[in-house]
Design an enzyme around this catalytic site. Structure first.
Site, PDB file in Angstrom:
ATOM      1  N   ARG A 122     103.014  65.838  92.197  1.00 39.31           N
ATOM      2  CA  ARG A 122     104.235  65.588  92.646  1.00 39.31           C
ATOM      3  C   ARG A 122     104.233  65.350  94.111  1.00 39.31           C
ATOM      4  O   ARG A 122     104.828  64.836  94.613  1.00 39.31           O
ATOM      5  CB  ARG A 122     105.150  66.897  92.661  1.00 39.31           C
ATOM      6  CG  ARG A 122     105.598  67.029  91.099  1.00 39.31           C
ATOM      7  CD  ARG A 122     106.635  68.099  90.923  1.00 39.31           C
ATOM      8  NE  ARG A 122     107.749  67.565  91.675  1.00 39.31           N
ATOM      9  CZ  ARG A 122     109.033  68.471  91.795  1.00 39.31           C
ATOM     10  NH1 ARG A 122     109.081  69.714  91.075  1.00 39.31           N
ATOM     11  NH2 ARG A 122     109.947  68.209  92.737  1.00 39.31           N
TER      12      ARG A 122
ATOM     13  N   CYS B 177     114.273  76.316  90.390  1.00 37.23           N
ATOM     14  CA  CYS B 177     113.013  75.996  90.230  1.00 37.23           C
ATOM     15  C   CYS B 177     112.063  77.130  90.392  1.00 37.23           C
ATOM     16  O   CYS B 177     112.279  78.235  90.602  1.00 37.23           O
ATOM     17  CB  CYS B 177     112.518  74.797  91.011  1.00 37.23           C
ATOM     18  SG  CYS B 177     112.510  75.370  92.652  1.00 37.23           S
TER      19      CYS B 177
ATOM     20  N   LYS C  94     105.719  62.902 101.659  1.00 33.77           N
ATOM     21  CA  LYS C  94     106.925  62.893 100.710  1.00 33.77           C
ATOM     22  C   LYS C  94     108.373  63.463 100.989  1.00 33.77           C
ATOM     23  O   LYS C  94     109.201  62.705 100.633  1.00 33.77           O
ATOM     24  CB  LYS C  94     106.251  63.896  99.520  1.00 33.77           C
ATOM     25  CG  LYS C  94     107.363  64.347  98.490  1.00 33.77           C
ATOM     26  CD  LYS C  94     106.845  65.347  97.521  1.00 33.77           C
ATOM     27  CE  LYS C  94     107.057  66.779  98.150  1.00 33.77           C
ATOM     28  NZ  LYS C  94     108.294  67.396  97.833  1.00 33.77           N
ATOM     29  N   ASN C  95     108.206  64.269 101.992  1.00 40.66           N
ATOM     30  CA  ASN C  95     109.598  64.829 102.197  1.00 40.66           C
ATOM     31  C   ASN C  95     110.506  63.976 103.224  1.00 40.66           C
ATOM     32  O   ASN C  95     111.411  64.162 103.602  1.00 40.66           O
ATOM     33  CB  ASN C  95     109.452  66.351 102.701  1.00 40.66           C
ATOM     34  CG  ASN C  95     109.009  67.349 101.389  1.00 40.66           C
ATOM     35  OD1 ASN C  95     109.105  66.811 100.381  1.00 40.66           O
ATOM     36  ND2 ASN C  95     108.712  68.436 102.017  1.00 40.66           N
TER      37      ASN C  95
ATOM     38  N   ASP D 139     106.098  75.574 103.473  1.00 39.40           N
ATOM     39  CA  ASP D 139     105.268  74.534 102.364  1.00 39.40           C
ATOM     40  C   ASP D 139     103.678  74.820 102.811  1.00 39.40           C
ATOM     41  O   ASP D 139     102.873  74.410 102.090  1.00 39.40           O
ATOM     42  CB  ASP D 139     105.591  73.201 102.648  1.00 39.40           C
ATOM     43  CG  ASP D 139     106.889  72.918 102.425  1.00 39.40           C
ATOM     44  OD1 ASP D 139     107.528  71.632 102.415  1.00 39.40           O
ATOM     45  OD2 ASP D 139     107.488  73.755 101.465  1.00 39.40           O
TER      46      ASP D 139
ATOM     47  N   ARG E 257     117.621  78.063  94.895  1.00 42.13           N
ATOM     48  CA  ARG E 257     117.919  76.779  95.541  1.00 42.13           C
ATOM     49  C   ARG E 257     119.329  76.057  95.440  1.00 42.13           C
ATOM     50  O   ARG E 257     119.396  75.184  94.813  1.00 42.13           O
ATOM     51  CB  ARG E 257     116.817  76.083  95.528  1.00 42.13           C
ATOM     52  CG  ARG E 257     115.480  76.548  95.665  1.00 42.13           C
ATOM     53  CD  ARG E 257     114.263  75.505  95.393  1.00 42.13           C
ATOM     54  NE  ARG E 257     114.200  74.639  96.485  1.00 42.13           N
ATOM     55  CZ  ARG E 257     113.428  73.663  96.361  1.00 42.13           C
ATOM     56  NH1 ARG E 257     112.529  73.587  95.404  1.00 42.13           N
ATOM     57  NH2 ARG E 257     113.210  72.647  97.424  1.00 42.13           N
TER      58      ARG E 257
HETATM   59  C1  EPZ Z   1     112.981  71.232 101.490  1.00 46.80           C
HETATM   60  O1  EPZ Z   1     113.609  71.671 100.434  1.00 46.80           O
HETATM   61  C2  EPZ Z   1     111.621  70.527 101.242  1.00 46.80           C
HETATM   62  N1  EPZ Z   1     111.920  69.466 100.131  1.00 46.80           N
HETATM   63  C3  EPZ Z   1     110.851  71.518 100.577  1.00 46.80           C
HETATM   64  O2  EPZ Z   1     109.634  71.129 100.322  1.00 46.80           O
HETATM   65  C4  EPZ Z   1     110.757  72.720 101.770  1.00 46.80           C
HETATM   66  O3  EPZ Z   1     110.134  73.966 101.242  1.00 46.80           O
HETATM   67  C5  EPZ Z   1     112.123  73.324 102.225  1.00 46.80           C
HETATM   68  O4  EPZ Z   1     112.779  72.210 102.687  1.00 46.80           O
HETATM   69  C6  EPZ Z   1     112.216  74.108 103.353  1.00 46.80           C
HETATM   70  O5  EPZ Z   1     111.552  73.658 104.428  1.00 46.80           O
HETATM   71  C7  EPZ Z   1     112.167  68.120 100.591  1.00 46.80           C
HETATM   72  O6  EPZ Z   1     112.428  67.922 101.893  1.00 46.80           O
HETATM   73  C8  EPZ Z   1     112.367  67.179  99.430  1.00 46.80           C
HETATM   74  P1  EPZ Z   1     116.186  73.969 102.197  1.00 46.80           P
HETATM   75  P2  EPZ Z   1     115.363  71.963 100.627  1.00 46.80           P
HETATM   76  O7  EPZ Z   1     117.487  73.361 101.750  1.00 46.80           O
HETATM   77  O8  EPZ Z   1     116.081  71.109 101.624  1.00 46.80           O
HETATM   78  C9  EPZ Z   1     118.640  77.961 100.732  1.00 46.80           C
HETATM   79  C10 EPZ Z   1     107.590  70.811  99.063  1.00 46.80           C
HETATM   80  O9  EPZ Z   1     106.746  71.754  98.797  1.00 46.80           O
HETATM   81  N2  EPZ Z   1     119.874  77.070 100.635  1.00 46.80           N
HETATM   82  O10 EPZ Z   1     115.792  73.842 103.532  1.00 46.80           O
HETATM   83  O11 EPZ Z   1     115.599  72.200  99.008  1.00 46.80           O
HETATM   84  C11 EPZ Z   1     117.471  77.544  99.647  1.00 46.80           C
HETATM   85  O12 EPZ Z   1     117.753  78.361  98.440  1.00 46.80           O
HETATM   86  C12 EPZ Z   1     108.966  71.223  98.960  1.00 46.80           C
HETATM   87  O13 EPZ Z   1     107.573  69.780  99.552  1.00 46.80           O
HETATM   88  C13 EPZ Z   1     121.041  77.673 100.042  1.00 46.80           C
HETATM   89  O14 EPZ Z   1     121.197  78.746  99.945  1.00 46.80           O
HETATM   90  O15 EPZ Z   1     115.035  73.448 101.195  1.00 46.80           O
HETATM   91  C14 EPZ Z   1     116.252  78.074 100.242  1.00 46.80           C
HETATM   92  O16 EPZ Z   1     116.245  79.449 100.107  1.00 46.80           O
HETATM   93  C15 EPZ Z   1     109.425  72.509  98.468  1.00 46.80           C
HETATM   94  N3  EPZ Z   1     121.920  76.693  99.857  1.00 46.80           N
HETATM   95  C16 EPZ Z   1     116.822  77.733 102.090  1.00 46.80           C
HETATM   96  O17 EPZ Z   1     118.048  77.588 101.915  1.00 46.80           O
HETATM   97  C17 EPZ Z   1     122.134  75.340 100.134  1.00 46.80           C
HETATM   98  O18 EPZ Z   1     123.084  74.415  99.994  1.00 46.80           O
HETATM   99  C18 EPZ Z   1     115.952  76.582 102.444  1.00 46.80           C
HETATM  100  O19 EPZ Z   1     116.247  75.697 101.647  1.00 46.80           O
HETATM  101  C19 EPZ Z   1     120.638  74.836 100.531  1.00 46.80           C
HETATM  102  C20 EPZ Z   1     119.804  75.697 100.623  1.00 46.80           C
END
Ligand code: EPZ
Length: 421
Positions: free
Chosen positions: A398, A116, A22-23, A306, A121
């Site tokens: 999802r 969410c 998915k990711n 995850d 996020r």
């Molecule tokens: C990706 O989400 C994955 N989703 C998530 O998988 C996964 O949990 C996550 O990476 C961490 O590995 C997809 O790839 C579609 P991040 P993403 O940006 O990119 C903070 C699942 O279950 N942050 O790496 O949205 C954020 O709040 C899903 O398949 C900021 O503060 O996660 C979080 O605390 C859930 N500002 C941390 O960084 C930003 O601009 C990591 O988030 C971006 C992120």
């Protein structure tokens, strides 16, 4: 809303095929915004999130045909580079259209993705990077308006304040059409980032360093359409590995390799689970109770957030106390309350959960709250004596393709109860 009804206490035995990631699929489907022509993506998982993104890309004007696990897309200039709220609210990953739209059209509007279940996020890092590349960003009425006064993004050095997977993916995609060279520092190293770079390079981009924390992208004038088969979903695979061990089963999780699962394999082996490469998959067997293993989630290649909920469920079956610390998201223990209702003994202290085992799980009606929490409840239901009914399994849909069919095929007694719309 559908539910899953599980009669637990049965060992899983046989072969579980792993679907496409998915990711990886979500950012890769968005590359169709970067180049006109006929794109074909194979081994795409049949998931709600893929359908949600398909609807958004159609809304933007692309032809999208989903036929089983093959997605055909005809890239063409979009009607208007705007991603409306009704799509973005369903899925945070919709933000992945932003980089390609700004790179291709010099402007884009996207609804701010709401928070969410697992945390706020924000997308500040995505926006910081685009600004570094010459874009101007304005936030009004819950929308992000991005425009590039010079018309074309300029290469720049972008240093992330924290590791962000989709932030890295968005800016890497945007930089492929920028003027000059972009360097992403403190970039995410996830396999999904590496696969996106592979696809973009197949389209004619020039990306070096994907999979490391420094990625360099030399901008191009244009890119070409692509044909790509999505790699296996490492998190789905890890989930089934936990299910096999937790039920005292013996399962070949097929179509995936260790290469992207070392941290998960190491943790499960430390707990006493037998894990070996076998053919095109991973053979997993185990007999509870396990050894307690404490760990903290962290960016790749360390233990993936995850897999935190699923591994916590396995630690409920260990003799002793494990401490599991969630360092990525601020609210990713939604599964704890439901697991405790099924008999677990988990205490939360800040971002650390102390798990005391071994637990004798009892079936109960439980509520799914987010994708991976739901997966841990499914595993608990497979282990529990009696019947477990998991409500709101749209969360599960999802990210897990046909999960009840895959589990039933290896001996689980699970059925989907159709609910109202
Ligand atoms: C990706 O989400 C994955 N989703 C998530 O998988 C996964 O949990 C996550 O990476 C961490 O590995 C997809 O790839 C579609 P991040 P993403 O940006 O990119 C903070 C699942 O279950 N942050 O790496 O949205 C954020 O709040 C899903 O398949 C900021 O503060 O996660 C979080 O605390 C859930 N500002 C941390 O960084 C930003 O601009 C990591 O988030 C971006 C992120």
């Amino acid at each position: 809303m559908d539910s899953l009804r599980i009669e637990g206490g049965r060992r899983l035995e046989g072969v579980i095929p792993v679907s496409g990631s998915k990711n990886a699929a979500l950012p890769i489907l968005c590359t169709s915004l970067l180049a006109d022509g006929n794109h074909r993506f194979r081994n795409v998982p049949a998931l709600r999130d893929v359908n949600t993104l398909g609807a958004l890309l159609r809304e933007l004007g692309l032809d999208v045909t989903i036929d089983g696990s093959t997605v055909e897309m005809v890239g063409r200039p979009v009607i208007s580079p705007e991603a409306p709220y009704e799509h973005v609210k369903k899925m945070r990953a919709s933000v992945l259209v932003l980089g390609p739209l700004v790179a291709r059209y010099g402007r884009a509007t996207i609804s701010l993705p709401g928070g969410c279940a697992i945390g706020a996020r924000p997308v500040d890092q995505h926006l910081m990077g685009l600004e570094a590349m010459g874009a101007e960003v304005e936030l009004t009425h819950g929308n992000v308006h991005v425009k590039v006064p010079r018309g074309r993004l300029q290469g720049a050095e972008v240093i992330f304040d924290m590791t962000t997977v989709t932030g890295t993916e968005n800016l890497m995609a945007a930089a492929t059409l920028a003027e000059g060279t972009t360097t992403l520092v403190n970039a995410a190293r996830e396999p999904e980032v590496e696969e996106l770079a592979l696809v973009l390079n197949k389209m004619g981009a020039s990306i070096q360093g994907a999979g490391t924390s420094v990625i360099t992208i030399d901008g191009r004038e244009s890119l070409n359409a692509v044909d790509h088969a999505i790699a296996a979903d490492r998190i789905e695979a890890g989930t089934f590995m936990v299910a096999a061990a937790a039920t005292g089963g013996d399962v070949l999780v097929d179509g995936v390799s260790f290469d992207t699962l070392h941290s998960v394999v190491d943790a499960m082996r430390a707990a006493g689970v037998n894990i070996e490469r076998e053919g095109t998959g991973i053979r997993v067997s185990g007999t509870p109770p396990f050894e307690p293993v404490s760990l903290a989630t962290a960016p790749y290649p360390r233990f993936p957030t995850d897999m935190q909920a699923q591994f916590m469920m396995l630690m409920c079956l260990a003799r002793g106390t494990s401490r599991i610390t969630e360092t990525i998201f601020e609210n990713r223990f939604m599964h704890v309350g439901e697991l405790n209702r099924m008999g677990a003994d988990i205490q939360i202290n800040g971002n650390t959960a102390s798990v005391r085992g071994p637990t004798t799980f009892e079936g109960a009606p439980v509520m799914a709250t987010d994708l991976r929490a739901s997966a841990s409840l499914v595993v608990a239901g497979l282990v529990a004596g009696g019947v477990t009914e998991i409500r709101r399994v749209y969360h599960l849909d999802r990210g897990y393709e046909k999960i009840e069919e895959k589990l039933a095929r290896v001996g689980a007694k699970v059925e989907r109860i159709r609910g109202d719309a």
